[in-house]
Write a protein that holds these residues in place. Structure first.
Motif, mmCIF file in Angstrom:
data_model
loop_
_atom_site.group_PDB
_atom_site.id
_atom_site.type_symbol
_atom_site.label_atom_id
_atom_site.label_comp_id
_atom_site.label_asym_id
_atom_site.label_seq_id
_atom_site.Cartn_x
_atom_site.Cartn_y
_atom_site.Cartn_z
ATOM 1 N N LEU A 112 -1.005 5.694 -6.726
ATOM 2 C CA LEU A 112 -2.228 4.435 -6.805
ATOM 3 C C LEU A 112 -2.933 4.434 -5.703
ATOM 4 O O LEU A 112 -3.194 3.650 -5.588
ATOM 5 C CB LEU A 112 -2.079 3.722 -7.967
ATOM 6 N N ASP A 113 -3.289 5.598 -4.785
ATOM 7 C CA ASP A 113 -3.558 5.436 -3.934
ATOM 8 C C ASP A 113 -5.478 4.774 -4.718
ATOM 9 O O ASP A 113 -5.927 4.062 -2.912
ATOM 10 C CB ASP A 113 -4.475 7.438 -3.813
ATOM 11 N N SER A 114 -5.551 4.937 -5.315
ATOM 12 C CA SER A 114 -7.681 4.276 -5.074
ATOM 13 C C SER A 114 -7.183 2.621 -5.459
ATOM 14 O O SER A 114 -8.313 1.908 -5.334
ATOM 15 C CB SER A 114 -8.218 4.546 -6.590
ATOM 16 N N LEU A 115 -5.785 2.202 -5.668
ATOM 17 C CA LEU A 115 -6.009 0.534 -5.932
ATOM 18 C C LEU A 115 -5.488 0.056 -4.131
ATOM 19 O O LEU A 115 -5.212 -1.376 -4.240
ATOM 20 C CB LEU A 115 -4.129 0.242 -7.284
ATOM 21 N N GLN A 116 -5.073 0.864 -3.464
ATOM 22 C CA GLN A 116 -4.714 0.626 -1.655
ATOM 23 C C GLN A 116 -5.487 -0.350 -1.585
ATOM 24 O O GLN A 116 -7.176 -0.325 -2.005
ATOM 25 C CB GLN A 116 -4.288 1.819 -1.349
ATOM 26 N N ASN A 117 -5.884 -1.516 -0.878
ATOM 27 C CA ASN A 117 -7.007 -2.150 -0.867
ATOM 28 C C ASN A 117 -6.351 -2.882 0.938
ATOM 29 O O ASN A 117 -5.375 -2.663 1.716
ATOM 30 C CB ASN A 117 -7.666 -3.208 -1.348
ATOM 31 N N ALA A 118 -7.566 -3.608 1.621
ATOM 32 C CA ALA A 118 -7.133 -4.549 3.049
ATOM 33 C C ALA A 118 -6.266 -5.499 2.524
ATOM 34 O O ALA A 118 -5.950 -6.654 3.267
ATOM 35 C CB ALA A 118 -8.110 -4.669 3.498
ATOM 36 N N TRP A 119 -5.946 -5.986 1.152
ATOM 37 C CA TRP A 119 -5.787 -7.341 1.174
ATOM 38 C C TRP A 119 -6.171 -8.553 1.658
ATOM 39 O O TRP A 119 -7.106 -8.853 1.370
ATOM 40 C CB TRP A 119 -4.082 -7.128 1.181
ATOM 41 N N LEU A 120 -5.474 -8.774 2.763
ATOM 42 C CA LEU A 120 -5.528 -10.570 3.640
ATOM 43 C C LEU A 120 -6.938 -10.164 4.444
ATOM 44 O O LEU A 120 -7.517 -11.516 4.593
ATOM 45 C CB LEU A 120 -4.305 -10.261 4.538
ATOM 46 N N GLY A 121 -7.196 -8.533 4.541
ATOM 47 C CA GLY A 121 -8.722 -8.484 5.461
ATOM 48 C C GLY A 121 -9.758 -8.720 4.178
ATOM 49 O O GLY A 121 -11.306 -8.011 4.435
ATOM 50 N N ASN B 235 0.951 -1.678 0.429
ATOM 51 C CA ASN B 235 -0.081 0.261 0.047
ATOM 52 C C ASN B 235 0.736 1.528 0.276
ATOM 53 O O ASN B 235 0.376 2.257 -0.204
ATOM 54 C CB ASN B 235 -1.188 0.155 0.739
ATOM 55 N N SER B 236 1.864 1.510 0.381
ATOM 56 C CA SER B 236 2.790 2.395 0.526
ATOM 57 C C SER B 236 3.725 2.382 -0.565
ATOM 58 O O SER B 236 3.563 3.182 -1.261
ATOM 59 C CB SER B 236 4.197 2.082 1.411
ATOM 60 N N LEU B 237 4.036 2.089 -1.508
ATOM 61 C CA LEU B 237 4.549 1.961 -3.284
ATOM 62 C C LEU B 237 3.103 2.035 -3.447
ATOM 63 O O LEU B 237 3.660 3.075 -4.708
ATOM 64 C CB LEU B 237 4.790 0.168 -3.033
ATOM 65 N N LEU B 238 2.314 2.185 -3.842
ATOM 66 C CA LEU B 238 0.888 2.186 -4.738
ATOM 67 C C LEU B 238 0.866 3.849 -4.463
ATOM 68 O O LEU B 238 0.714 4.215 -4.452
ATOM 69 C CB LEU B 238 -0.456 1.005 -3.876
ATOM 70 N N GLY B 239 0.849 4.401 -3.110
ATOM 71 C CA GLY B 239 0.447 5.407 -2.876
ATOM 72 C C GLY B 239 1.774 6.109 -3.254
ATOM 73 O O GLY B 239 1.426 7.709 -3.416
ATOM 74 N N ALA B 240 3.104 5.710 -3.725
ATOM 75 C CA ALA B 240 4.127 6.579 -3.803
ATOM 76 C C ALA B 240 3.733 6.887 -5.212
ATOM 77 O O ALA B 240 4.667 8.063 -5.399
ATOM 78 C CB ALA B 240 5.387 5.897 -3.253
ATOM 79 N N VAL B 241 3.695 6.439 -5.965
ATOM 80 C CA VAL B 241 3.577 6.479 -6.913
ATOM 81 C C VAL B 241 1.587 6.670 -7.824
ATOM 82 O O VAL B 241 1.479 6.515 -8.947
ATOM 83 C CB VAL B 241 3.660 4.668 -8.114
#
Length: 307
Positions: A154-163, A146-152
């Motif tokens: 792509l905040d909209s792709l951040q997710n809870a993933w395992l949750g 999520n930190s990498l997605l935010g850095a580039v």
């Protein structure tokens, strides 16, 4: 003379077969015996119940949910892992550009790439699970993904993933592919090294491109290795216990989205103290595994190609 030869062979095989029977065959027989009982794990509490545990298993929604997840992993993970292993091994061995001294060769730096691909194999599965659990951390600050997605941006792709119920099992399956693909890169590379280079050179001189070379030469000659790898990877997919136990939310969550048969067996035996019922699950897992192995060896069989 023949009788003496057979006695000589039997003398060498007797001790290994006895050890195998004690430590391998005997536990299987005991598992069948325990599956016919209502045993809590304590001495003197075993009660014979016949096929009641299997009937209960047949009517259990939790078991079918776990089995469905295992079948999904069985259908997807071997295909993706072996396909990636074949592709990378092909590129590292015969997929490079032509050089002055050799017509067929791997990409530049292929030896280093093999080492990098194989690296996850030397790491404990527990460490791999912990590392990826932190990578999937939903916190935008602490979670690497999520930190990498935010850095580039792509905040909209951040997710809870395992949750996230729809993503949790896919995330764990991706880790299983990542941790095993390197083994098959090395395995297929070793198999490709045994294929005479003259075959590749002749095909390239006849105008075949890399795609034709792979499907007409490499894959047919490696089919026995692929078949064995398919069974091996299928057994791994039917397990997945360590990754699910460590990475999933509340061991099999969220809401049973990552529950698998080995985890269900473990919880039934050591959390609920229902060892007879858990043994019935183990027998069911044995049936599924053996069915998969037999079907794979039967329908993936091809005429052996020698060179």
């Amino acid at each position: 003379m023949q009788h003496g030869k057979y006695r000589f062979i039997a003398g060498f095989l007797a001790l290994p077969l006895i050890i195998y029977a004690i430590f391998v065959i005997s536990p299987f027989i005991q598992a069948f015996q325990i599956s016919m009982t209502d045993w809590s794990g304590l001495v003197g509490t075993s009660k014979y119940v016949g096929l009641d545990n299997f009937e209960r298993l047949w009517n259990s929604d939790d078991f079918w949910n776990a089995l469905r997840h295992n079948i999904y992993m069985l259908a997807a993970i071997p295909v993706v892992t072996l396909a990636m292993g074949l592709f990378f091994a092909f590129m590292l061995n015969v997929g490079g550009r032509r050089r002055k001294n050799e017509v067929v060769g791997g990409v530049t730096g292929s030896k280093l790439y093999k080492l990098v691909f194989f690296f996850p194999q030397v790491i404990s599965i527990t460490i791999i699970a912990v590392i990826w659990f932190n990578i999937y951390n939903p916190d935008p600050q602490d979670g690497m993904l999520n930190s990498l997605l935010g850095a580039v941006g792509l905040d909209s792709l951040q997710n809870a993933w395992l949750g996230e119920k729809s993503l949790a099992l896919i995330c764990i399956s991706a880790v299983m592919v990542w941790s095993n693909v390197g083994f098959f890169v090395v395995l297929f590379s070793a198999a490709m090294a045994s294929i005479p280079r003259e075959i590749y050179e002749a095909s390239l001189l006849d105008g075949a491109n890399r795609i034709h070379t792979f499907f007409r030469i490499t894959l047919p000659l490696l089919w026995d290795t692929v078949q064995t790898g398919w069974v091996y990877m299928g057994i791994i997919a039917l397990d997945a216990f360590a990754l699910v136990q460590i990475m999933s939310v509340n061991m099999g969550g969220p809401d049973g989205a990552t529950d698998v048969m080995p985890l269900r067996l473990y919880q039934t035996a050591f959390r609920d103290s229902q060892f007879g019922y858990a043994s019935a699950m183990g027998v069911a897992m044995l049936v599924v595994t053996m069915t998969f192995a037999v079907l794979t060896m039967r329908f993936a069989r091809r005429e052996r190609i020698e060179f």
